[in-house]
Design a protein around this motif. Structure first.
Motif, PDB file in Angstrom:
ATOM      1  N   THR A  37      22.988 -66.081 -45.540  1.00 48.82           N
ATOM      2  CA  THR A  37      22.675 -66.984 -44.444  1.00 48.82           C
ATOM      3  C   THR A  37      21.168 -67.175 -44.338  1.00 48.82           C
ATOM      4  O   THR A  37      20.388 -66.343 -44.813  1.00 48.82           O
ATOM      5  CB  THR A  37      23.214 -66.460 -43.097  1.00 48.82           C
ATOM      6  OG1 THR A  37      22.430 -65.326 -42.679  1.00 48.82           O
ATOM      7  CG2 THR A  37      24.674 -66.061 -43.205  1.00 48.82           C
ATOM      8  N   LYS A  38      20.771 -68.282 -43.718  1.00 47.57           N
ATOM      9  CA  LYS A  38      19.353 -68.595 -43.530  1.00 47.57           C
ATOM     10  C   LYS A  38      19.207 -69.389 -42.239  1.00 47.57           C
ATOM     11  O   LYS A  38      19.849 -70.426 -42.068  1.00 47.57           O
ATOM     12  CB  LYS A  38      18.835 -69.408 -44.728  1.00 47.57           C
ATOM     13  CG  LYS A  38      17.374 -69.827 -44.630  1.00 47.57           C
ATOM     14  CD  LYS A  38      16.993 -70.649 -45.861  1.00 47.57           C
ATOM     15  CE  LYS A  38      15.548 -71.105 -45.820  1.00 47.57           C
ATOM     16  NZ  LYS A  38      15.191 -71.927 -47.010  1.00 47.57           N
ATOM     17  N   ASN A  39      18.400 -68.850 -41.325  1.00 46.60           N
ATOM     18  CA  ASN A  39      18.149 -69.519 -40.046  1.00 46.60           C
ATOM     19  C   ASN A  39      19.447 -69.915 -39.340  1.00 46.60           C
ATOM     20  O   ASN A  39      19.567 -71.008 -38.782  1.00 46.60           O
ATOM     21  CB  ASN A  39      17.265 -70.758 -40.260  1.00 46.60           C
ATOM     22  CG  ASN A  39      15.881 -70.384 -40.734  1.00 46.60           C
ATOM     23  OD1 ASN A  39      15.333 -69.362 -40.330  1.00 46.60           O
ATOM     24  ND2 ASN A  39      15.303 -71.207 -41.612  1.00 46.60           N
ATOM     25  N   GLY A  40      20.418 -69.007 -39.388  1.00 46.25           N
ATOM     26  CA  GLY A  40      21.672 -69.230 -38.682  1.00 46.25           C
ATOM     27  C   GLY A  40      22.688 -70.079 -39.407  1.00 46.25           C
ATOM     28  O   GLY A  40      23.792 -70.319 -38.893  1.00 46.25           O
ATOM     29  N   ASN A  41      22.354 -70.552 -40.601  1.00 39.53           N
ATOM     30  CA  ASN A  41      23.270 -71.393 -41.375  1.00 39.53           C
ATOM     31  C   ASN A  41      23.729 -70.672 -42.634  1.00 39.53           C
ATOM     32  O   ASN A  41      22.985 -69.891 -43.222  1.00 39.53           O
ATOM     33  CB  ASN A  41      22.583 -72.701 -41.768  1.00 39.53           C
ATOM     34  CG  ASN A  41      22.147 -73.514 -40.565  1.00 39.53           C
ATOM     35  OD1 ASN A  41      22.937 -73.746 -39.648  1.00 39.53           O
ATOM     36  ND2 ASN A  41      20.895 -73.948 -40.558  1.00 39.53           N
ATOM     37  N   GLU A  68      11.894 -63.031 -41.619  1.00 41.62           N
ATOM     38  CA  GLU A  68      11.166 -64.291 -41.477  1.00 41.62           C
ATOM     39  C   GLU A  68      12.081 -65.505 -41.487  1.00 41.62           C
ATOM     40  O   GLU A  68      11.722 -66.566 -40.967  1.00 41.62           O
ATOM     41  CB  GLU A  68      10.130 -64.431 -42.604  1.00 41.62           C
ATOM     42  CG  GLU A  68       8.992 -63.435 -42.538  1.00 41.62           C
ATOM     43  CD  GLU A  68       9.281 -62.151 -43.300  1.00 41.62           C
ATOM     44  OE1 GLU A  68       8.321 -61.426 -43.612  1.00 41.62           O
ATOM     45  OE2 GLU A  68      10.470 -61.870 -43.585  1.00 41.62           O
ATOM     46  N   TYR A  69      13.250 -65.376 -42.083  1.00 42.35           N
ATOM     47  CA  TYR A  69      14.184 -66.494 -42.178  1.00 42.35           C
ATOM     48  C   TYR A  69      15.501 -66.204 -41.462  1.00 42.35           C
ATOM     49  O   TYR A  69      16.475 -66.929 -41.652  1.00 42.35           O
ATOM     50  CB  TYR A  69      14.460 -66.837 -43.651  1.00 42.35           C
ATOM     51  CG  TYR A  69      13.262 -67.437 -44.350  1.00 42.35           C
ATOM     52  CD1 TYR A  69      13.079 -68.816 -44.389  1.00 42.35           C
ATOM     53  CD2 TYR A  69      12.298 -66.621 -44.937  1.00 42.35           C
ATOM     54  CE1 TYR A  69      11.964 -69.372 -45.020  1.00 42.35           C
ATOM     55  CE2 TYR A  69      11.184 -67.164 -45.569  1.00 42.35           C
ATOM     56  CZ  TYR A  69      11.018 -68.535 -45.602  1.00 42.35           C
ATOM     57  OH  TYR A  69       9.906 -69.088 -46.221  1.00 42.35           O
ATOM     58  N   ASN A  70      15.516 -65.143 -40.636  1.00 39.33           N
ATOM     59  CA  ASN A  70      16.755 -64.740 -39.966  1.00 39.33           C
ATOM     60  C   ASN A  70      17.916 -64.758 -40.961  1.00 39.33           C
ATOM     61  O   ASN A  70      18.991 -65.299 -40.696  1.00 39.33           O
ATOM     62  CB  ASN A  70      17.063 -65.662 -38.784  1.00 39.33           C
ATOM     63  CG  ASN A  70      18.233 -65.164 -37.944  1.00 39.33           C
ATOM     64  OD1 ASN A  70      18.516 -63.968 -37.909  1.00 39.33           O
ATOM     65  ND2 ASN A  70      18.922 -66.077 -37.275  1.00 39.33           N
ATOM     66  N   ALA A  71      17.659 -64.190 -42.131  1.00 38.35           N
ATOM     67  CA  ALA A  71      18.615 -64.263 -43.243  1.00 38.35           C
ATOM     68  C   ALA A  71      19.386 -62.958 -43.384  1.00 38.35           C
ATOM     69  O   ALA A  71      18.836 -61.866 -43.189  1.00 38.35           O
ATOM     70  CB  ALA A  71      17.884 -64.556 -44.544  1.00 38.35           C
TER      71      ALA A  71
END
Length: 375
Positions: A70-74, A343-346
């Motif tokens: 995942t990345k930035n909630g996606n 940094e990317y909410n990953a």
């Protein structure tokens, strides 16, 4: 059973030639090209276009298992690749169990943190002789050095696997005796704190410490303090043989390879879990399972770009301004990895049922994500 010193000595001498490669603080990964071509111009174009998506990276390297990125909630990837069981054509699944190998160490380290919260240890700088006065060189080895592989304690894995092949049945207490005998006979691999070398012995000792101080079984303590509060209902101590009804079959070179004597992996690699539960655990660590002050102690800080370092149960990899915290695991028929990039909410969860002895798939994925997706 109690091993005689002679048996341990013989096993040690027969097995030390196969000791694990030392993990050094070196440049993380060499750049790997996923697409090749015949002409120079085509080579340049291929390198520029070799990374198209995280899903394509997994497809190109032949990943088999279930992947969450995942990345930035996606979601970049949330799907299975290949089959969980080739004979029954069972698909990979978000709620199917996989052996997680050394990802177990993140749970053992968290249990040690919980001991400190419970007041059962005062500091990660307490030395082993405070808990076992007879542990060789115990006055030199701290809990923090166990969890960050700075103890110098030799790895028991191949010694004990050889003993198992010779018919010995060893539990965690027997393995602890093997470890202490190895130190008494051959010493530590280096002065504690002066080097870093990955050793399963560190985490078996940590798991025994959890058991001794909590007066509960290691697995029950983790169940009570981690799994139950987080709703991780499908993470459990693995058995020597899997149940194919709810567990992915493990493979190596196309052949079934799902059995392992799990007492050898006590506290270091003996859990099975689902992609669902590993996502819950990774997100909990990424967010607030640890306090800010705990994170400052647990995760290695100030790692130079292009390098990887040990923390307390987690690796820190730095690439430019991007930091990845992660741990991988390998065990018969399986490999795994969980990690996150603040940094990317990953969040990254990779559970594979296709053994990769070289670790090249995990390395390729980390390199491609850090240099292309999270930069």
């Amino acid at each position: 059973m109690n091993l005689s010193n002679q048996l341990v000595s013989n096993l040690t001498k027969n097995s030390m030639c196969k000791t694990l490669n030392q993990l050094k603080i070196v440049v993380l990964l060499s750049v790997l090209t996923l697409v090749t071509s015949c002409s120079t111009d085509d080579d340049n174009n291929a390198q520029n276009n070799s990374y198209t998506s995280a899903e394509n990276v997994l497809t190109d390297i032949g990943f088999q298992g279930y992947a969450i990125i995942t990345k930035n909630g996606n979601d970049l990837v949330r799907q299975g690749f290949g089959l969980a069981n080739q004979s029954s054509a069972k698909p990979q699944d978000y709620n199917l169990a996989y052996r997680i190998g050394s990802v177990t160490k993140t749970l053992t380290a968290a249990a040690i943190v919980q001991l400190k919260r419970d007041g059962l240890i005062n500091s990660f700088n307490q030395t082993l002789d405070e808990f076992d006065p007879e542990f060789p060189n115990g006055n030199q080895i701290t809990i923090a050095q166990l969890l960050s592989h700075q103890s110098g304690i030799p790895d028991y894995q191949f010694v004990v696997e050889d003993a198992y092949e010779q018919g010995a049945t060893l539990d965690e207490d027997d393995i602890y005796e093997v470890i202490t005998t190895m130190i008494l006979e051959d010493g530590l691999n280096f002065t504690p704190g002066s080097g870093k070398q990955y050793s399963n012995s560190n985490f078996l000792i940590a798991a025994l410490l959890v058991q001794e101080l909590s007066q509960m079984s290691y697995h029950d303590y983790i169940q009570q303090n981690i799994f139950t509060p987080l709703g991780m209902t499908n993470t459990y101590k693995g058995n020597n043989s899997i149940n194919t009804n709810n567990h992915a079959e493990g493979y190596k070179n196309g052949n079934v390879n799902s059995t392992y004597p799990m007492t050898i992996a006590f506290g270091v690699g003996d859990f099975s879990s689902t992609p669902n539960n590993m996502e819950i655990w990774t997100d909990a660590v990424k967010n607030d399972w640890f306090t800010a002050s705990e994170k400052a102690e647990i995760f290695a800080q100030n790692v130079p770009s292009g390098f990887v370092d040990f923390g307390l149960g987690w690796f820190t990899t730095q690439e430019g301004d991007t930091t990845m915290y992660w741990h991988g695991g390998d065990i018969n028929g399986y490999w795994s990895m969980i990690g996150f990039v603040p940094e990317y909410n990953a969040t990254i969860v990779l559970l594979s049922n296709n053994q990769d002895d070289s670790g090249s798939q995990r390395s390729t994925i980390i390199e491609q994500l850090l240099t292309n997706e999270f930069n």
